[in-house]
Motif scaffolding. Structure first.
Motif, short mmCIF file in Angstrom:
data_model
loop_
_atom_site.label_atom_id
_atom_site.label_comp_id
_atom_site.label_asym_id
_atom_site.label_seq_id
_atom_site.Cartn_x
_atom_site.Cartn_y
_atom_site.Cartn_z
N VAL A 143 0.87 -1.17 0.00
CA VAL A 143 0.00 0.00 0.00
C VAL A 143 0.90 1.22 0.00
CG1 VAL A 143 -1.75 1.31 1.25
CG2 VAL A 143 -1.84 -1.20 1.25
N THR A 144 0.58 2.18 -0.84
CA THR A 144 1.36 3.40 -0.93
C THR A 144 0.48 4.61 -0.65
OG1 THR A 144 0.96 3.70 -3.31
CG2 THR A 144 2.85 2.34 -2.68
N ALA A 145 1.09 5.69 -0.20
CA ALA A 145 0.33 6.91 0.08
C ALA A 145 1.27 8.10 0.06
CB ALA A 145 -0.36 6.81 1.43
N VAL A 146 1.21 8.87 -1.00
CA VAL A 146 2.00 10.10 -1.08
C VAL A 146 1.11 11.26 -0.63
CG1 VAL A 146 3.28 11.65 -2.60
CG2 VAL A 146 3.46 9.18 -2.91
N TYR A 147 1.41 11.82 0.54
CA TYR A 147 0.65 12.90 1.15
C TYR A 147 -0.75 12.44 1.58
CZ TYR A 147 4.41 15.62 -0.92
OH TYR A 147 5.64 16.08 -1.30
N LEU A 148 -0.77 11.69 2.66
CA LEU A 148 -2.03 11.21 3.24
C LEU A 148 -2.10 11.44 4.73
CD1 LEU A 148 -4.70 9.52 3.31
CD2 LEU A 148 -3.24 7.51 3.66
N LEU A 149 -1.15 10.88 5.49
CA LEU A 149 -1.28 10.82 6.95
C LEU A 149 -1.39 12.18 7.61
CD1 LEU A 149 1.17 7.89 7.83
CD2 LEU A 149 -1.29 7.80 7.34
N HIS A 150 -0.75 13.22 7.04
CA HIS A 150 -0.83 14.53 7.68
C HIS A 150 -2.18 15.20 7.48
CE1 HIS A 150 1.33 15.44 3.74
NE2 HIS A 150 0.19 16.08 3.61
N TYR A 151 -3.08 14.56 6.74
CA TYR A 151 -4.44 15.08 6.62
C TYR A 151 -5.37 14.52 7.70
CZ TYR A 151 -3.22 17.21 2.17
OH TYR A 151 -2.63 18.00 1.21
N ALA A 152 -4.85 13.65 8.55
CA ALA A 152 -5.64 13.18 9.68
C ALA A 152 -5.98 14.37 10.58
CB ALA A 152 -4.87 12.12 10.46
N HIS A 153 -7.23 14.49 10.99
CA HIS A 153 -7.63 15.65 11.79
C HIS A 153 -7.57 15.40 13.29
CE1 HIS A 153 -11.48 13.58 12.11
NE2 HIS A 153 -11.60 13.58 10.79
N SER A 154 -7.22 14.17 13.68
CA SER A 154 -7.06 13.84 15.10
C SER A 154 -6.24 12.55 15.19
CB SER A 154 -8.43 13.62 15.76
OG SER A 154 -9.03 12.43 15.25
N PRO A 155 -5.65 12.28 16.37
CA PRO A 155 -4.93 11.00 16.54
C PRO A 155 -5.83 9.80 16.29
CG PRO A 155 -4.31 12.52 18.28
CD PRO A 155 -5.47 13.16 17.55
N GLY A 207 3.44 -7.80 3.92
CA GLY A 207 3.34 -6.71 2.95
C GLY A 207 3.88 -5.42 3.52
N ARG A 208 4.11 -4.45 2.67
CA ARG A 208 4.72 -3.20 3.09
C ARG A 208 3.83 -2.00 2.81
NH1 ARG A 208 6.33 -4.87 -1.75
NH2 ARG A 208 7.04 -3.45 -3.39
N PHE A 209 3.96 -1.03 3.68
CA PHE A 209 3.30 0.26 3.52
C PHE A 209 4.38 1.32 3.37
CE2 PHE A 209 1.38 4.02 5.94
CZ PHE A 209 0.77 4.54 4.81
N VAL A 210 4.32 2.07 2.29
CA VAL A 210 5.29 3.14 2.03
C VAL A 210 4.53 4.43 1.82
CG1 VAL A 210 7.09 3.99 0.48
CG2 VAL A 210 6.97 1.55 1.02
N THR A 211 4.89 5.44 2.61
CA THR A 211 4.20 6.71 2.52
C THR A 211 5.20 7.85 2.45
OG1 THR A 211 2.48 8.10 3.56
CG2 THR A 211 4.06 7.02 5.04
N TYR A 212 4.73 8.97 1.92
CA TYR A 212 5.51 10.20 1.86
C TYR A 212 4.65 11.24 2.56
CZ TYR A 212 9.41 12.69 -0.40
OH TYR A 212 10.59 13.37 -0.65
N THR A 213 5.17 11.80 3.65
CA THR A 213 4.33 12.66 4.48
C THR A 213 5.09 13.90 4.91
OG1 THR A 213 2.79 12.60 6.36
CG2 THR A 213 4.97 11.62 6.71
N PHE A 214 4.36 14.88 5.43
CA PHE A 214 5.00 16.11 5.89
C PHE A 214 6.05 15.77 6.94
CE2 PHE A 214 5.33 19.83 8.69
CZ PHE A 214 5.73 20.77 7.75
N ASN A 215 7.19 16.40 6.82
CA ASN A 215 8.33 16.13 7.68
C ASN A 215 8.07 16.61 9.11
OD1 ASN A 215 10.85 15.85 8.85
ND2 ASN A 215 11.81 17.49 7.65
N PRO A 216 7.97 15.69 10.09
CA PRO A 216 7.74 16.11 11.48
C PRO A 216 8.86 16.99 12.01
CG PRO A 216 7.41 13.74 11.24
CD PRO A 216 8.03 14.22 9.97
#
Length: 245
Positions: free
Chosen positions: A107-119, A137-146
């Motif tokens: 599963v891939t996700a480029v710019y997803l997790l930082h759109y979560a509105h709460s934990p 299986g693997r999950f690879v994401t690209y997200t805003f740099n903490p």
């Protein structure tokens, strides 16, 4: 998030050609973290207009499914698919509430997790991603740099400006970034710490989490030179993260 991307619409296509959005930085780092997808089933979340979704199929994946919360983004992706069919499926959904679409090798996700509105919303996303993966299986994401720093080099010269980014952002703080495309637009998302991301992923069942800072491809270095990219590489707006089920 759906509303903002419905309004942005086809402007996203201009975003795809920004220096850091190209194969020189983001694409290069993302596909390096992902590895080969040849013969695999891939679920691409936050697929937008299908930029990376189409590349996944072109790289040999045997099934590719794209999901995005924005009806407008999926409309554009489907139009592209209709004009030149690659056998890609597209669906509209919030990842946290996504109905079962099968089981995938990655599963891939480029710019997803930082759109979560709460934990809690972030955890629901991660649990649903985990549920769509085969064991191993693997999950690879690209997200805003903490770790992005307001004191660090500014990324404006690369086509992105953080608007009023605080020196010490807090958990869940609303952040905005302006994209300097032909028709500039602004996106809004949430700031989450590395600990928050990792807690949600581990709680969902993921293991072997590995953060990867952006790298520049040989082509990018040959075209622009190391000096051009150094400010961005020292303070990137986004980073890759790979983990396993």
């Amino acid at each position: 998030m759906s509303a903002q991307y419905d309004q942005i619409g086809v402007k996203v296509a201009d975003w795809d050609v920004l220096p850091v959005r190209s194969e020189y930085i983001e694409g290069h780092t993302y596909f390096k973290a992902l590895g080969s997808v040849k013969g695999q089933a891939v679920l691409d979340l936050a697929c937008g207009d299908g930029l990376y979704t189409r590349q996944l199929q072109a790289r040999g994946a045997n099934r590719v499914v794209g999901v995005d919360i924005s009806e407008e983004m999926i409309r554009v992706a489907r139009e592209t698919e209709a004009a030149q069919s690659q056998g890609i499926e597209y669906h509209v959904s919030d990842v946290a509430d996504m109905a079962p679409l099968g089981v995938f090798d990655c599963v891939t996700a480029v710019y997803l997790l930082h759109y979560a509105h709460s934990p809690e919303h972030l955890l629901r996303m991660c649990r649903n991603i985990h549920a769509h993966l085969k064991p191993g299986g693997r999950f690879v994401t690209y997200t805003f740099n903490p770790g992005f720093s307001a004191k660090g080099p500014n990324s404006t010269r690369y086509g992105i400006t953080m608007l009023d980014f605080p020196e010490s952002p807090w958990e869940g703080q609303a952040i905005s970034a302006e994209l300097h495309t032909k028709t500039p637009f602004t996106i809004h998302f949430s700031h989450w710490s590395q600990d928050t991301y990792e807690h949600a992923l581990r709680e969902a069942g993921f293991r072997d989490l590995e953060w990867m800072r952006p790298e520049c491809s040989a082509e990018g270095l040959a075209r622009y030179g190391q000096e051009f990219w150094q400010d961005y590489l020292d303070n990137p707006h986004a980073v890759a993260l790979r983990c396993e089920r």
